[in-house]
Motif scaffolding. Structure first.
Motif, PDB file in Angstrom:
ATOM      1  N   LYS A 139      40.735  34.098  39.285  1.00 25.43           N
ATOM      2  CA  LYS A 139      41.050  33.208  40.409  1.00 25.43           C
ATOM      3  C   LYS A 139      40.138  33.420  41.630  1.00 25.43           C
ATOM      4  O   LYS A 139      40.550  34.013  42.627  1.00 25.43           O
ATOM      5  CB  LYS A 139      42.503  33.406  40.849  1.00 25.43           C
ATOM      6  CG  LYS A 139      43.478  33.179  39.731  1.00 25.43           C
ATOM      7  CD  LYS A 139      44.827  32.879  40.308  1.00 25.43           C
ATOM      8  CE  LYS A 139      45.774  32.519  39.196  1.00 25.43           C
ATOM      9  NZ  LYS A 139      47.106  32.275  39.622  1.00 25.43           N
ATOM     10  N   THR A 157      41.521  32.418  45.141  1.00 29.86           N
ATOM     11  CA  THR A 157      42.465  33.360  45.751  1.00 29.86           C
ATOM     12  C   THR A 157      41.712  34.515  46.402  1.00 29.86           C
ATOM     13  O   THR A 157      42.101  34.992  47.466  1.00 29.86           O
ATOM     14  CB  THR A 157      43.428  33.896  44.685  1.00 29.86           C
ATOM     15  OG1 THR A 157      43.772  32.842  43.813  1.00 29.86           O
ATOM     16  CG2 THR A 157      44.676  34.455  45.324  1.00 29.86           C
ATOM     17  N   TYR A 184      41.977  35.449  50.211  1.00 32.81           N
ATOM     18  CA  TYR A 184      42.419  36.801  50.563  1.00 32.81           C
ATOM     19  C   TYR A 184      41.464  37.448  51.557  1.00 32.81           C
ATOM     20  O   TYR A 184      41.896  38.010  52.565  1.00 32.81           O
ATOM     21  CB  TYR A 184      42.515  37.632  49.281  1.00 32.81           C
ATOM     22  CG  TYR A 184      43.039  39.021  49.471  1.00 32.81           C
ATOM     23  CD1 TYR A 184      44.386  39.236  49.719  1.00 32.81           C
ATOM     24  CD2 TYR A 184      42.197  40.118  49.411  1.00 32.81           C
ATOM     25  CE1 TYR A 184      44.874  40.502  49.902  1.00 32.81           C
ATOM     26  CE2 TYR A 184      42.679  41.385  49.588  1.00 32.81           C
ATOM     27  CZ  TYR A 184      44.017  41.577  49.830  1.00 32.81           C
ATOM     28  OH  TYR A 184      44.497  42.835  50.014  1.00 32.81           O
ATOM     29  N   PRO A 237      49.043  38.531  46.411  1.00 33.16           N
ATOM     30  CA  PRO A 237      47.731  37.953  46.072  1.00 33.16           C
ATOM     31  C   PRO A 237      46.897  38.860  45.181  1.00 33.16           C
ATOM     32  O   PRO A 237      46.214  38.382  44.272  1.00 33.16           O
ATOM     33  CB  PRO A 237      47.056  37.764  47.431  1.00 33.16           C
ATOM     34  CG  PRO A 237      48.126  37.790  48.420  1.00 33.16           C
ATOM     35  CD  PRO A 237      49.246  38.567  47.867  1.00 33.16           C
TER      36      PRO A 237
END
Lengths: 118, 89, 167
Positions: free
Chosen positions: C61, C64, C68, C160
């Protein structure tokens, strides 16, 4: 140099220096080692970040091409600051340094030193 | 304006280096002194960067990077030494 | 070098990209000569060193990850202002504490990233991790609510990371 760019660089430089200064002030002023650890590791990363961004903007503006190599120092400091803080905290725990009187859950530091579960 | 800003910043960084030196002297324990020395490394990088801005060259970039690396390695080595030198382990 | 039976020219593609980027940043140039030399180094060094690598969970991902990183950068700025005001204020107002945070993620790399993030963000420094890697001991500069802090770290940073590493 344009006025706005000069203003931006000046503000960044002064802000960075103020953060560096606050970090060192915390080092002198705070009561025990564990609280002193918070000052330098945090305030200095942003302080250095501001100074390096200012340097980057200035050099880019003067030379006319994008100069990014100051990013390396920022990146390096961002990676190493938590490692240093963690190792210093570990050392302090093993040496049983004095903990400020009003710290909550002081007993946890004994468990942490032996690396047991709470 | 830039000159004034650099002057203010240099003065602030120099004062903070003196504060670190003070902590190195009075630091009640060894980890305190290591922390103060580590902060001093970072402040000296700040001084070098400021000098580079003032003389508008990028020649001092390598020096700053080297000091950052030496600072990290020496702090880690001193922490490790104090940790292993302890009788608890 | 050939620990795995199938020979690959790029055993660690992310590391190769990182090496090339750092080489170009270090020389502060995009000249073709440096591009060639940097690519040569970025291919050779992973070939020589891939055998020394500890197996780590891989990244998933990419969006993400980017979200983050920017969230953590924003939090660092906020953290610096908070800590600066706490330092400038009187010492009596401080409320330091040790807190133990239960960990759900496993493996060394994700835990290292979580501990580093905790050290970089609002008023917390990770001090020690328990032997079985289930508890992270954290020192807090100004504690308001213990359960809220634990919940915040778990929802904001750990979730996350669990998504990124899928563990």
């Amino acid at each position: 140099m344009e006025f706005w760019i000069e203003l931006l660089i000046s503000v960044l430089i002064v802000a960075g220096a103020v953060f560096v200064f606050v970090g060192s002030l915390g080092l002198v002023k705070l009561p025990d080692f564990y609280t002193r650890l918070h000052g330098p590791t945090k305030a200095t990363t942003l302080g250095m970040g501001c100074l390096l961004v200012a340097s980057m903007t200035l050099v880019t503006n003067q030379n006319g091409f994008l100069s990014l190599h100051e990013l390396l120092i920022t990146l390096f400091l961002l990676i190493t600051a938590p490692v240093t803080a963690h190792m210093l905290a570990k050392t302090a725990l093993h040496h049983k340094l004095d903990i400020a009187e009003k710290t909550h859950d002081k007993a946890l530091s004994k468990q942490a030193r032996k690396r047991l579960n709470p | 304006m830039l000159k004034t800003a650099i002057l203010i910043a240099t003065v602030l960084v120099c004062i903070s280096m003196f504060l670190n030196l003070w902590r190195v002297f009075i630091g009640p324990s060894r980890p305190d002194r290591i922390l103060a020395l580590d902060t001093m490394y970072i402040n000296s990088i700040a001084l070098i960067i400021l000098f580079g801005i003032a003389s508008s060259t990028t020649l001092y970039f390598e020096a700053a990077l080297l000091i950052a690396m030496l600072g990290f390695v020496s702090t880690a080595a001193m922490c490790k030494y104090i940790l292993r030198g302890d009788l608890i382990e | 070098m050939r620990a795995n039976p199938r020979f690959r020219w790029l055993p660690m593609p992310l590391h190769s990209l990182l090496l090339l980027t750092v080489w170009l940043l270090l020389n502060n140039t995009m000249a073709p000569g440096h591009l060639v030399l940097g690519s040569f180094l970025a291919i050779t060094i992973p070939l020589l060193t891939s055998g020394m690598q500890n197996p780590q969970p891989s990244f998933h991902k990419p969006f993400t990850i980017i979200r983050y990183v920017f969230m953590v950068l924003g939090d660092i700025v906020v953290a610096n202002f908070e800590v600066a005001f706490l330092i400038l204020g009187p010492n009596k107002k401080l409320n330091p504490a040790f807190v133990a945070i239960p960990l759900e993620i496993e493996f060394e790399l994700p835990i290292t990233i979580l501990a580093s993030t905790v050290s970089l963000t609002p008023g917390t420094v990770s001090a020690e991790i328990s032997e079985d890697k289930k508890w992270l001991y954290v020192h807090v500069l100004n504690l308001t609510d213990k359960d809220e802090l634990i919940a915040q770290i778990k929802s904001r940073y750990e979730r996350p990371l669990m998504e990124i590493f899928q563990c």
